[in-house]
Design a protein around this motif. Structure first.
Motif, mmCIF file in Angstrom:
data_model
loop_
_atom_site.group_PDB
_atom_site.id
_atom_site.type_symbol
_atom_site.label_atom_id
_atom_site.label_comp_id
_atom_site.label_asym_id
_atom_site.label_seq_id
_atom_site.Cartn_x
_atom_site.Cartn_y
_atom_site.Cartn_z
ATOM 1 N N ASN A 151 0.835 -1.199 0.000
ATOM 2 C CA ASN A 151 0.000 0.000 0.000
ATOM 3 C C ASN A 151 0.871 1.250 0.000
ATOM 4 O O ASN A 151 2.042 1.202 0.378
ATOM 5 C CB ASN A 151 -0.910 0.029 1.235
ATOM 6 N N GLN A 152 0.292 2.355 -0.415
ATOM 7 C CA GLN A 152 1.017 3.614 -0.364
ATOM 8 C C GLN A 152 1.281 3.993 1.093
ATOM 9 O O GLN A 152 0.398 3.864 1.949
ATOM 10 C CB GLN A 152 0.219 4.721 -1.047
ATOM 11 N N GLY A 153 2.490 4.441 1.367
ATOM 12 C CA GLY A 153 2.839 4.829 2.725
ATOM 13 C C GLY A 153 2.106 6.084 3.149
ATOM 14 O O GLY A 153 1.743 6.923 2.322
ATOM 15 N N THR A 154 1.905 6.219 4.454
ATOM 16 C CA THR A 154 1.222 7.398 4.994
ATOM 17 C C THR A 154 2.189 8.349 5.679
ATOM 18 O O THR A 154 1.845 9.503 5.937
ATOM 19 C CB THR A 154 0.158 6.976 6.019
ATOM 20 N N GLY A 155 3.396 7.840 6.003
ATOM 21 C CA GLY A 155 4.342 8.656 6.761
ATOM 22 C C GLY A 155 4.067 8.624 8.250
ATOM 23 O O GLY A 155 4.777 9.269 9.029
ATOM 24 N N ASN A 156 3.060 7.848 8.647
ATOM 25 C CA ASN A 156 2.685 7.736 10.052
ATOM 26 C C ASN A 156 2.753 6.278 10.507
ATOM 27 O O ASN A 156 2.443 5.371 9.733
ATOM 28 C CB ASN A 156 1.267 8.251 10.278
ATOM 29 N N ILE A 157 3.128 6.065 11.764
ATOM 30 C CA ILE A 157 3.243 4.713 12.298
ATOM 31 C C ILE A 157 2.778 4.673 13.753
ATOM 32 O O ILE A 157 2.563 5.707 14.378
ATOM 33 C CB ILE A 157 4.701 4.192 12.247
ATOM 34 N N LYS A 158 2.641 3.480 14.263
ATOM 35 C CA LYS A 158 2.495 3.239 15.695
ATOM 36 C C LYS A 158 3.731 2.483 16.116
ATOM 37 O O LYS A 158 4.078 1.461 15.512
ATOM 38 C CB LYS A 158 1.239 2.431 15.983
ATOM 39 N N LEU A 159 4.443 2.961 17.117
ATOM 40 C CA LEU A 159 5.739 2.411 17.507
ATOM 41 C C LEU A 159 5.791 2.186 19.014
ATOM 42 O O LEU A 159 5.381 3.053 19.783
ATOM 43 C CB LEU A 159 6.852 3.371 17.066
ATOM 44 N N ALA A 160 6.294 1.025 19.399
ATOM 45 C CA ALA A 160 6.533 0.743 20.816
ATOM 46 C C ALA A 160 7.519 -0.411 20.906
ATOM 47 O O ALA A 160 7.681 -1.187 19.963
ATOM 48 C CB ALA A 160 5.240 0.378 21.536
ATOM 49 N N GLN A 161 8.182 -0.522 22.041
ATOM 50 C CA GLN A 161 9.100 -1.643 22.205
ATOM 51 C C GLN A 161 8.348 -2.961 22.147
ATOM 52 O O GLN A 161 8.864 -3.954 21.658
ATOM 53 C CB GLN A 161 9.884 -1.479 23.508
ATOM 54 N N SER A 162 7.115 -2.962 22.614
ATOM 55 C CA SER A 162 6.227 -4.110 22.449
ATOM 56 C C SER A 162 4.809 -3.585 22.305
ATOM 57 O O SER A 162 4.262 -2.997 23.239
ATOM 58 C CB SER A 162 6.330 -5.056 23.645
ATOM 59 N N LEU A 163 4.228 -3.779 21.133
ATOM 60 C CA LEU A 163 2.898 -3.238 20.881
ATOM 61 C C LEU A 163 1.799 -4.070 21.534
ATOM 62 O O LEU A 163 0.731 -3.568 21.842
ATOM 63 C CB LEU A 163 2.647 -3.154 19.369
ATOM 64 N N GLY A 164 2.051 -5.354 21.699
ATOM 65 C CA GLY A 164 1.051 -6.202 22.322
ATOM 66 C C GLY A 164 -0.030 -6.687 21.381
ATOM 67 O O GLY A 164 -0.999 -7.320 21.806
ATOM 68 N N GLU A 172 6.746 1.297 2.309
ATOM 69 C CA GLU A 172 7.272 2.662 2.245
ATOM 70 C C GLU A 172 7.521 3.215 3.636
ATOM 71 O O GLU A 172 8.536 3.878 3.885
ATOM 72 C CB GLU A 172 6.299 3.573 1.489
ATOM 73 N N ASP A 173 6.601 2.945 4.547
ATOM 74 C CA ASP A 173 6.746 3.461 5.909
ATOM 75 C C ASP A 173 7.832 2.710 6.667
ATOM 76 O O ASP A 173 8.530 3.292 7.509
ATOM 77 C CB ASP A 173 5.416 3.380 6.648
ATOM 78 N N VAL A 174 7.994 1.424 6.376
ATOM 79 C CA VAL A 174 9.096 0.665 6.967
ATOM 80 C C VAL A 174 10.428 1.224 6.477
ATOM 81 O O VAL A 174 11.359 1.446 7.271
ATOM 82 C CB VAL A 174 8.987 -0.834 6.618
ATOM 83 N N ALA A 175 10.527 1.489 5.180
ATOM 84 C CA ALA A 175 11.765 2.036 4.612
ATOM 85 C C ALA A 175 12.096 3.379 5.255
ATOM 86 O O ALA A 175 13.254 3.645 5.612
ATOM 87 C CB ALA A 175 11.628 2.177 3.102
ATOM 88 N N GLN A 176 11.099 4.232 5.415
ATOM 89 C CA GLN A 176 11.331 5.537 6.045
ATOM 90 C C GLN A 176 11.803 5.390 7.484
ATOM 91 O O GLN A 176 12.666 6.138 7.951
ATOM 92 C CB GLN A 176 10.044 6.370 6.017
ATOM 93 N N THR A 177 11.244 4.413 8.192
ATOM 94 C CA THR A 177 11.646 4.183 9.576
ATOM 95 C C THR A 177 13.090 3.719 9.657
ATOM 96 O O THR A 177 13.866 4.182 10.505
ATOM 97 C CB THR A 177 10.716 3.142 10.233
ATOM 98 N N LEU A 178 13.474 2.814 8.781
ATOM 99 C CA LEU A 178 14.845 2.300 8.761
ATOM 100 C C LEU A 178 15.842 3.416 8.462
ATOM 101 O O LEU A 178 16.890 3.527 9.103
ATOM 102 C CB LEU A 178 14.974 1.181 7.727
ATOM 103 N N VAL A 179 15.512 4.246 7.489
ATOM 104 C CA VAL A 179 16.401 5.361 7.138
ATOM 105 C C VAL A 179 16.473 6.358 8.290
ATOM 106 O O VAL A 179 17.544 6.868 8.635
ATOM 107 C CB VAL A 179 15.927 6.040 5.839
ATOM 108 N N GLY A 180 15.343 6.622 8.922
ATOM 109 C CA GLY A 180 15.332 7.537 10.071
ATOM 110 C C GLY A 180 16.192 7.037 11.217
ATOM 111 O O GLY A 180 16.809 7.822 11.940
#
Length: 216
Positions: A151-164, A172-180
């Motif tokens: 899917n097209q990335g949104t530029g937004n994510i939910k992030l936590a050490q453990s989401l549960g 696209e959003d994974v790639a942006q996170t890795l680069v960040g």
């Protein structure tokens, strides 16, 4: 500009990482590919390439490399040789070459692979690679996304050490996170999970960086 080696540059997520780095002001992408036939398309875009097969000696691939993103995968065909041992081999080479940061694309569920109902062998391999990185003394960030979508990335994510909980996220959003996560002051020695969400990626990374809790 820092030279960033992308292992798995020819993969679906890897290609997105390469393009993000190419368009950045801070990094010069170095695409690591397994076959000579894969080099041409990168070279046409003036992207530096290096031949490297994770099943063989890859020590030469880290020469003049400042940071690494590991986004390689065997597609379930060679999880031990590529996803596990290949990753460990590159981690060792990075350590020998004093690479400044190693960003690992892992997977949600890699923390407890024995509890998985499917993809158990893959998650075991990712777990072993993650543990090897954590014990390497390298500066690292381990990113564990939910199910990857095109899917097209949104530029937004939910992030936590453990989401549960499980979930999905655009490549696209994974790639942006890795680069960040390549930045020196972002998520050092952190392991976290991500799925689609409502927080801007940069903001999510900054938040977890301000609350460091290295993983055991």
């Amino acid at each position: 500009m820092e030279n960033v080696l992308i292992a798995g540059a020819n993969g679906t997520t890897g290609r997105k990482i390469v393009q993000l780095l190419k368009n950045s002001r801070d990094y010069n992408p170095v695409a690591m590919v397994r076959k000579e036939s894969q080099m041409e398309k990168f070279e046409k875009e003036n992207i530096t390439t290096v031949l490297g097969d994770l099943e063989k000696d890859i020590s030469h691939t880290v020469q003049n490399i400042d940071k690494i993103i590991f986004a390689a995968g065997s597609g379930g065909k060679k999880v031990i040789k590529v996803d596990q041992e290949g990753a460990k081999k590159l981690i060792d080479a990075a350590k020998d070459s004093s690479v400044k940061k190693f960003v690992m694309l892992s997977s949600m569920g890699a923390d407890q692979p024995e509890e998985a109902s499917d993809l158990k062998e893959y998650l075991k391999a990712k777990h072993e690679a993650d543990e090897w990185l954590k014990s390497s003394d390298l500066c690292y960030t381990i990113v564990r996304p939910g199910s990857l979508t095109d899917n097209q990335g949104t530029g937004n994510i939910k992030l936590a050490q453990s989401l549960g909980h499980s979930g999905s996220i655009a490549r696209e959003d994974v790639a942006q996170t890795l680069v960040g996560a390549l930045h020196d002051d972002i998520a050092n020695k952190q392991v976290f999970e991500i799925v689609e969400g409502e927080v801007v990626i940069r903001k999510a990374l900054e938040t977890i960086s301000k609350n460091p809790r290295p993983q055991a």
